[in-house]
Structure formats: structure tokens, C-alpha cells
Design a protein around this motif. Structure first.
Motif, PDB file in Angstrom:
ATOM      1  N   ALA A 144       0.841  -1.205   0.000  1.00 29.48           N
ATOM      2  CA  ALA A 144       0.000   0.000   0.000  1.00 29.48           C
ATOM      3  C   ALA A 144       0.871   1.248   0.000  1.00 29.48           C
ATOM      4  N   ILE A 145       0.720   2.074  -1.032  1.00 31.44           N
ATOM      5  CA  ILE A 145       1.490   3.317  -1.122  1.00 31.44           C
ATOM      6  C   ILE A 145       1.115   4.273  -0.007  1.00 31.44           C
ATOM      7  N   SER A 146      -0.137   4.243   0.449  1.00 31.21           N
ATOM      8  CA  SER A 146      -0.572   5.159   1.501  1.00 31.21           C
ATOM      9  C   SER A 146       0.171   4.880   2.803  1.00 31.21           C
ATOM     10  N   ILE A 147       0.385   3.583   3.117  1.00 31.24           N
ATOM     11  CA  ILE A 147       1.117   3.238   4.345  1.00 31.24           C
ATOM     12  C   ILE A 147       2.586   3.602   4.201  1.00 31.24           C
ATOM     13  N   ILE A 181      -2.922  -4.543  -3.657  1.00 30.08           N
ATOM     14  CA  ILE A 181      -2.464  -4.506  -2.270  1.00 30.08           C
ATOM     15  C   ILE A 181      -3.003  -5.726  -1.542  1.00 30.08           C
ATOM     16  N   VAL A 182      -2.343  -6.088  -0.460  1.00 35.38           N
ATOM     17  CA  VAL A 182      -2.697  -7.282   0.312  1.00 35.38           C
ATOM     18  C   VAL A 182      -3.058  -6.859   1.731  1.00 35.38           C
ATOM     19  N   PHE A 183      -4.211  -7.301   2.200  1.00 40.38           N
ATOM     20  CA  PHE A 183      -4.623  -6.966   3.567  1.00 40.38           C
ATOM     21  C   PHE A 183      -3.869  -7.845   4.558  1.00 40.38           C
ATOM     22  N   ARG A 184      -3.226  -7.214   5.541  1.00 39.41           N
ATOM     23  CA  ARG A 184      -2.515  -7.920   6.593  1.00 39.41           C
ATOM     24  C   ARG A 184      -2.998  -7.397   7.951  1.00 39.41           C
ATOM     25  N   PRO A 185      -3.469  -8.301   8.823  1.00 40.84           N
ATOM     26  CA  PRO A 185      -3.931  -7.853  10.151  1.00 40.84           C
ATOM     27  C   PRO A 185      -2.863  -7.105  10.930  1.00 40.84           C
ATOM     28  N   MET A 219      -7.586   0.995   4.272  1.00 40.78           N
ATOM     29  CA  MET A 219      -7.322  -0.437   4.371  1.00 40.78           C
ATOM     30  C   MET A 219      -8.586  -1.211   4.752  1.00 40.78           C
ATOM     31  N   LEU A 220      -9.384  -0.648   5.635  1.00 38.55           N
ATOM     32  CA  LEU A 220     -10.625  -1.321   6.047  1.00 38.55           C
ATOM     33  C   LEU A 220     -11.635  -1.347   4.900  1.00 38.55           C
ATOM     34  N   ILE A 221     -11.677  -0.272   4.104  1.00 33.14           N
ATOM     35  CA  ILE A 221     -12.564  -0.251   2.931  1.00 33.14           C
ATOM     36  C   ILE A 221     -12.150  -1.345   1.945  1.00 33.14           C
ATOM     37  N   PHE A 222     -10.834  -1.491   1.748  1.00 30.21           N
ATOM     38  CA  PHE A 222     -10.345  -2.538   0.855  1.00 30.21           C
ATOM     39  C   PHE A 222     -10.709  -3.930   1.391  1.00 30.21           C
ATOM     40  N   LYS A 223     -10.626  -4.111   2.700  1.00 27.64           N
ATOM     41  CA  LYS A 223     -10.900  -5.421   3.304  1.00 27.64           C
ATOM     42  C   LYS A 223     -12.370  -5.802   3.187  1.00 27.64           C
ATOM     43  N   VAL A 257      -8.761   2.092  -2.674  1.00 30.89           N
ATOM     44  CA  VAL A 257      -8.725   3.567  -2.635  1.00 30.89           C
ATOM     45  C   VAL A 257      -7.354   4.049  -2.162  1.00 30.89           C
ATOM     46  N   ASP A 258      -6.362   3.212  -2.339  1.00 28.69           N
ATOM     47  CA  ASP A 258      -5.021   3.494  -1.812  1.00 28.69           C
ATOM     48  C   ASP A 258      -4.471   4.833  -2.299  1.00 28.69           C
ATOM     49  N   GLY A 259      -4.523   5.068  -3.617  1.00 29.09           N
ATOM     50  CA  GLY A 259      -3.985   6.310  -4.164  1.00 29.09           C
ATOM     51  C   GLY A 259      -4.728   7.538  -3.689  1.00 29.09           C
ATOM     52  N   TYR A 260      -6.066   7.431  -3.601  1.00 32.39           N
ATOM     53  CA  TYR A 260      -6.883   8.560  -3.145  1.00 32.39           C
ATOM     54  C   TYR A 260      -6.610   8.888  -1.680  1.00 32.39           C
ATOM     55  N   VAL A 261      -6.451   7.842  -0.878  1.00 32.20           N
ATOM     56  CA  VAL A 261      -6.116   8.064   0.537  1.00 32.20           C
ATOM     57  C   VAL A 261      -4.735   8.702   0.649  1.00 32.20           C
ATOM     58  N   GLY A 262      -3.821   8.282  -0.217  1.00 35.28           N
ATOM     59  CA  GLY A 262      -2.484   8.884  -0.223  1.00 35.28           C
ATOM     60  C   GLY A 262      -2.542  10.372  -0.498  1.00 35.28           C
TER      61      GLY A 262
END
Length: 388
Positions: free
Chosen positions: A53-56, A128-132, A185-189, A195-200
Motif C-alpha cells: 500500500a502506497i498510503s502506508i 495490495i494485500v490486507f494484513r492484520p 485499508m478497512l474499505i479494501f478489506k 482507494v489506496d492512491g486517493y487516501v495517499g
């Protein structure tokens, strides 16, 4: 936690007027910022690599820039604490403002870089990959940054440091930015929407807004901002508390960095008072100002006529005319010089900067009204602009 750190690392913590104590607060704040931000950078960078995730990742490098900013703040406090010398007779206190400005510029630069990276992700999105574990890291980051904001705000208020206050603002914006990343990340999950780029971009916006606000706050004292109205009123009341002083004007506060003020003012005294007595009173007032406001004080003594009936009547007439122009206007240094054909009324007219009227219109009105009341009176007006 904040009180625990202060008690553990600051000796004589309540002696805030002491330059060494103040420098110790700044050093502690810088060290805490460096440690926390490097810790958060490592955690978020790991989460960004795991998720892609580019935002993270952007948020991680935002923390890295914050660590660099803390280093600048730390160095700034150390340099600002240097004593006055031959080339810098008023000390080095303004270096603290410069360090705060550098922090602000670093924040703006990082925000711009985040904006470019995030925009690129919108046009060229990557999976992107969701990781807890990344969720846990983001939650911890929000809590740490919220505490850092409170910590820096408290220290900044204690020692009146614009650099620390700017860091507190930046930490609070980081809380909002990281919350946005967490939301993305929660929206993606749960919705499957990337929405990674928009959140960035949202994160970059928060970062740049915080940088702009911090730059504004640190640039003002460098340019020479007006002092607090309460401070000016306190100075005025302190001087007028002596029965020999009949008026105060032209109060100027020079700021050479926190704890390094120089105050100059004019104090009106009766013209017929003993000069040695008046000088002694002025010396005592300067001494009281120095200790009460932690400053150097210089007072110019203005003799004024207080026992001449015609002069007093003329002054009251002029004061009434001036107040008709605006209740915010005032006069000082009033004196009357008598001549064979006319008398000159010489005085300073104080016009606040926020006054909407043209200065020329005001002085023209005052001169006409004075002549209308007494044809043999001529007004000689010097205009003073005032911030209060």
C-alpha cells in the motif's frame, strides 16, 4: 507519561525563565520526537512492504521526515541557547524560529512528494494485500502520535516555543492522516475497493496543510509580529502604577527569541518635577519591568505641562475633537507654544492600523475643528501608527 518524562529529565523544571532549563525542555522534546518517529517509520515501512500500500509507505516516510524535523528542532534549541557575543549582542534566540521554519519547509516538501506518489498510484494502481498486522501497526501509530501531539503542545506552551507548537500541530495532522490510511485499508478489506492512491492524496493534503500553518506561525515572529495586547496593557499598567507618571505611549516590544525581549517606551512626567527624583523613579520602573517581564527595559522621559489652565483646556478640546473622529484614536505629548499672532498646539496622534479612515482625512478634520473653536490655534500633528 509527559509529567514522568519532565520529572526524570528536567532539573529545576519550574524555573522556566532560566535559559538552561528551557534548553533542557527543548532537548528532551527533540529526543522524544526522534525516538518515536524512527520507531513509527520502521513499523509502517514494514506494513507498507507487506501490504504493497502506497498510503502506508507514504505515511512511513512522513514519520521519517518528522524524525529529521525533530533533529532540526533539537539542533535549533542547542544553538538558540548560546549566550550573546560580540557579533550577536542580543543572543541567538531567533535561531529557534528559523529551526521551526525549516521543520515547516520539510513538512511541505514531504507532502508534495507524497502527493506525486499517490497521484501516480491512481493512474497506475497496484494490487495490495490486507494484513492484520498492518492494522495493528496503524492503530498503535495513531495512539503514539496523539500522545506526541499532547506532549509537544504542553512543552511548547510551558516554554513558549513556536517550534514545539509547530511539531504538536504536525503530530495531530499525522493522527488524522494515519486514520485515513487505516480507513482505506478497512474499505479494501470489507468492500473490496482499492482507494489506496486517493487516501495517499488525502494524507498528502493533511501534511501540506500542517506545514503551511506551521510555516505561518514561525515566520511571523521572524518578520516582527505585534506583541500580545495583554502584554502591552500589563506593561502600561505597571508604569502608570507610579503616581509620578501621568502618561505612557510609544510602547515597543522587540523580540529576539523566547525569553529575550527588549522593551522601550515613553513616560510622561510633570515638567516641574525634580529631575533627579524623576530619574530615580524611571530607574526603579525599568528594574521592575526587567524582573516582571524577563526583559531589558529602556524608558524615555517626556516632560509635560500639567499646571497651566489654558494648556489643559486646549488639550481637553483636542481630545474631544479626536474622539469625534473615532473612539480608537488618542493623542500624547501635547504641548502649546505661544506666539504673537497664534499658538501652536503640538501633539502626536495615535492611529491604530485597523482604522478604516484615511490618515490625511483625519488630520485635516482635526485641524479645521481646532481652528473653528479657536482661530488663533494651529495644529502641528505627528501621526503614530499603533497595533493596539
Amino acid at each position: 507519561m509527559t509529567e514522568l518524562l519532565i520529572s526524570a529529565f528536567i532539573k529545576n523544571k519550574d524555573d522556566l525563565k532560566n535559559h538552561k532549563v528551557r534548553q533542557a525542555y527543548g532537548t528532551m522534546g527533540g529526543a522524544v520526537g526522534i525516538f518515536c518517529n524512527i520507531f513509527l517509520f520502521a513499523g509502517k515501512l514494514t506494513a507498507g512492504i507487506l501490504t504493497g500500500a502506497i498510503s502506508i509507505t507514504a505515511d512511513a516516510f512522513n514519520n521519517l521526515s518528522d524524525a529529521a524535523s525533530s533533529i532540526i528542532t533539537l539542533v535549533g534549541f542547542r544553538m538558540a541557547g548560546r549566550p550573546a557575543d560580540k557579533n550577536h549582542p542580543f543572543g541567538h534566540g531567533r535561531i529557534e524560529y528559523i529551526s521551526g521554519l525549516l521543520v515547516s519547509l520539510a513538512i511541505l516538501l514531504m507532502g508534495f512528494e507524497l502527493l506525486k506518489s499517490s497521484a501516480d498510484k491512481i493512474f497506475r494502481p497496484e494490487d495490495i494485500v490486507f494484513r492484520p498486522v498492518s492494522i495493528g501497526i496503524l492503530i498503535v501509530s495513531i495512539l503514539v502520535k496523539f500522545w506526541m501531539s499532547a506532549f509537544n503542545k504542553k512543552v511548547g506552551n510551558l516554554i513558549d516555543s513556536e517550534a514545539m507548537k509547530a511539531t504538536a500541530t504536525d503530530s495531530l495532522s499525522d493522527c488524522i492522516a494515519t486514520t485515513a490510511v487505516l480507513g482505506g485499508m478497512l474499505i479494501f478489506k470489507f468492500a473490496g475497493i482499492n482507494v489506496d492512491g486517493y487516501v495517499g492524496i488525502l494524507v498528502a493534503g493533511f501534511v501540506m496543510w500542517a506545514g503551511f500553518g506551521a510555516a505561518k506561525d514561525t515566520l511571523s515572529p521572524l518578520l516582527g509580529t505585534a506583541p500580545d495586547v495583554e502584554l502591552v496593557e500589563d506593561i502600561q499598567n505597571e508604569v502608570l502604577d507610579n503616581e509620578l507618571i501621568v502618561g505612557v505611549h510609544d510602547i515597543i516590544v522587540h523580540d529576539y527569541g523566547p525569553g529575550r525581549r527588549m522593551i522601550s517606551l515613553h513616560a510622561e512626567v510633570p515638567y516641574n518635577v525634580d529631575i533627579l527624583e524623576a530619574h530615580d523613579v524611571i530607574d526603579n520602573i525599568e528594574y521592575h519591568l526587567m524582573h516582571k517581564f524577563n526583559c531589558d527595559a529602556t524608558i524615555h522621559m517626556d516632560p509635560v505641562v500639567t499646571d497651566d489652565e489654558e494648556t489643559n483646556e486646549a488639550r481637553m478640546m483636542v481630545e474631544k475633537i479626536v474622539k469625534e473622529c473615532g473612539p480608537e484614536l488618542s493623542i500624547h505629548d501635547f504641548r502649546m507654544v505661544e506666539g504673537k499672532t497664534h499658538n501652536n498646539l503640538i501633539f502626536d496622534l495615535v492611529v491604530p492600523y485597523e482604522c478604516d479612515q484615511e490618515v490625511g482625512d483625519i488630520t485635516t478634520y482635526i485641524r479645521k475643528e481646532i481652528r473653528r473653536h479657536r482661530e488663533n490655534y494651529f495644529a502641528v500633528i505627528k501621526v503614530d501608527r499603533s497595533y493596539i
